[in-house]
Design an enzyme around this catalytic site. Structure first.
Site, PDB file in Angstrom:
ATOM      1  CE  LYS A  54      -7.402  12.436  -1.634  1.00  0.00           C
ATOM      2  NZ  LYS A  54      -6.805  11.646  -1.553  1.00  0.00           N
ATOM      3  CD  GLN A  98      -2.946  10.634  -1.399  1.00  0.00           C
ATOM      4  OE1 GLN A  98      -4.486  10.915  -0.937  1.00  0.00           O
ATOM      5  NE2 GLN A  98      -2.882  10.219  -2.170  1.00  0.00           N
ATOM      6  CG  ASP A 121      -9.157   6.473   0.284  1.00  0.00           C
ATOM      7  OD1 ASP A 121      -9.619   6.573  -0.418  1.00  0.00           O
ATOM      8  OD2 ASP A 121      -8.245   6.306   1.417  1.00  0.00           O
TER       9      ASP A 121
HETATM   10  N1  GUN Z   1      -3.013   8.084  -3.843  1.00  0.00           N
HETATM   11  C1  GUN Z   1      -4.023   7.445  -4.804  1.00  0.00           C
HETATM   12  N2  GUN Z   1      -5.058   7.608  -4.727  1.00  0.00           N
HETATM   13  C2  GUN Z   1      -5.405   7.749  -3.671  1.00  0.00           C
HETATM   14  C3  GUN Z   1      -7.159   7.230  -3.336  1.00  0.00           C
HETATM   15  O1  GUN Z   1      -7.976   7.138  -3.830  1.00  0.00           O
HETATM   16  N3  GUN Z   1      -6.843   7.342  -2.016  1.00  0.00           N
HETATM   17  C4  GUN Z   1      -5.484   7.150  -1.061  1.00  0.00           C
HETATM   18  N4  GUN Z   1      -6.070   6.850  -0.032  1.00  0.00           N
HETATM   19  N5  GUN Z   1      -4.595   7.168  -1.562  1.00  0.00           N
HETATM   20  C5  GUN Z   1      -4.431   7.667  -3.339  1.00  0.00           C
END
Ligand code: GUN
Length: 296
Positions: A54, A98, A121
């Site tokens: 990311k 995350q 998100d």
């Molecule tokens: N962990 C796995 N997928 C995601 C996601 O799309 N967002 C976040 N914040 N954590 C994750």
């Protein structure tokens, strides 16, 4: 194999190119550089890989990336205090914590501390409610990526039968809302659904988001249907570790009209949509018009 492959990797590259172009315009015309803060708590290896990816892609599209790594045993109060600082920071337009979080933390409480306008998100209850009532919201990245691929492949989705296998807050439920917004007839199936293969065979669009390797086989699929595989499962086969989806690709591709592969399908779209959401959040924060085609 009958099915056409939907190339998520190529589509994601197109989205990133659009985001790059729009980010350049924001910088030149308005002196605005969108910023994304990613918070990782603990040492989960898969999460570390995602967070690194990311950060790298955020910088590549010309946006600012802020990474915050906290030890597993960090008290929740410290994480909440960090979120408060990021909420107040004008250089930060998107905040992503995350998941999963360590067991001593309450994920709902943490997520609901994020300013909804910065919740890229789309997990904050305010955004869930806004999406559910058809109002302007931040849209969860994975379902948004699925929707973009489906619109690109099928055009107008109105009147189609969409079946989602999996009822998670991250994928299944928001996916259902997005399909309703596009006037599909929507079914959410899950582990307690009776005669799952028959329910799935109704689908013009089948989305598999259950987290069970290769569970959806050809017999679950109506001939010609479009199949979106959200699963990312690591399994051992022939002595090697492999990445497989929730769909058994071989048998599904014999029956489906089109299908996303794993890897190279939904996965790359998720991060591309995160970048798009960050750009959109930055535009909204400044009261600027949103670029077209990067949101629902
Ligand atoms: N962990 C796995 N997928 C995601 C996601 O799309 N967002 C976040 N914040 N954590 C994750």
């Amino acid at each position: 194999m009958a099915a056409q492959i939907i190339d998520g990797k190529a589509f994601a590259a197109r989205i990133r190119a659009r985001v790059t172009e729009e980010a350049e315009k924001l910088a030149h015309r308005h002196g605005l550089i969108p910023g994304l803060a990613v918070v990782l708590v603990g040492e989960d290896p898969a999460s570390q890989v995602y967070v690194r990816s990311k950060g790298k892609q955020t910088a590549e599209v010309g946006m600012r990336s802020f990474e915050h790594k906290l030890a597993t045993e960090t008290p929740e109060s410290e994480l909440l205090a960090l979120i408060d600082r990021l909420n107040a920071d004008d250089a930060v337009h998107g905040i992503l914590v995350q998941l999963p979080l360590p067991d001593h933390m309450d994920a709902a409480q943490v997520i609901n501390r994020i300013d909804p306008a910065k919740d890229v998100d789309g997990f904050h209850v305010s955004n869930v409610g806004l999406l559910g009532t058809g109002q302007t919201a931040m849209i969860p990245c994975t379902p948004l990526g699925c929707l973009m691929m489906l619109r690109d492949h099928l055009g107008n989705l109105s009147g189609m039968e969409a079946v989602i296998v999996g009822r998670s807050n991250i994928v299944g439920k928001p996916m259902a809302q997005l399909f309703l917004g596009d006037s599909c007839t929507v079914t959410i199936a899950h582990s307690r659904t009776r005669d799952l293969p028959a329910v799935c065979r109704r689908a013009d669009i089948l989305v598999a988001a259950v987290g069970r390797p290769e569970m959806i086989t050809g017999e679950f699929i109506k001939p010609g249907a479009t199949v979106i595989d959200v699963g990312i499962n690591r399994i051992e086969r022939d002595g090697k570790m492999r990445l497989v989806g929730d769909v058994d690709f071989q048998s599904a591709a014999e029956v489906a009209g089109a299908i996303t592969p794993v890897p190279g399908g939904v996965g790359p779209m998720t991060i591309a949509c995160l970048l798009a959401n960050t750009l959109v959040a930055a535009c909204r924060a400044r009261g600027l018009p949103e670029p077209k085609g990067l949101s629902a």
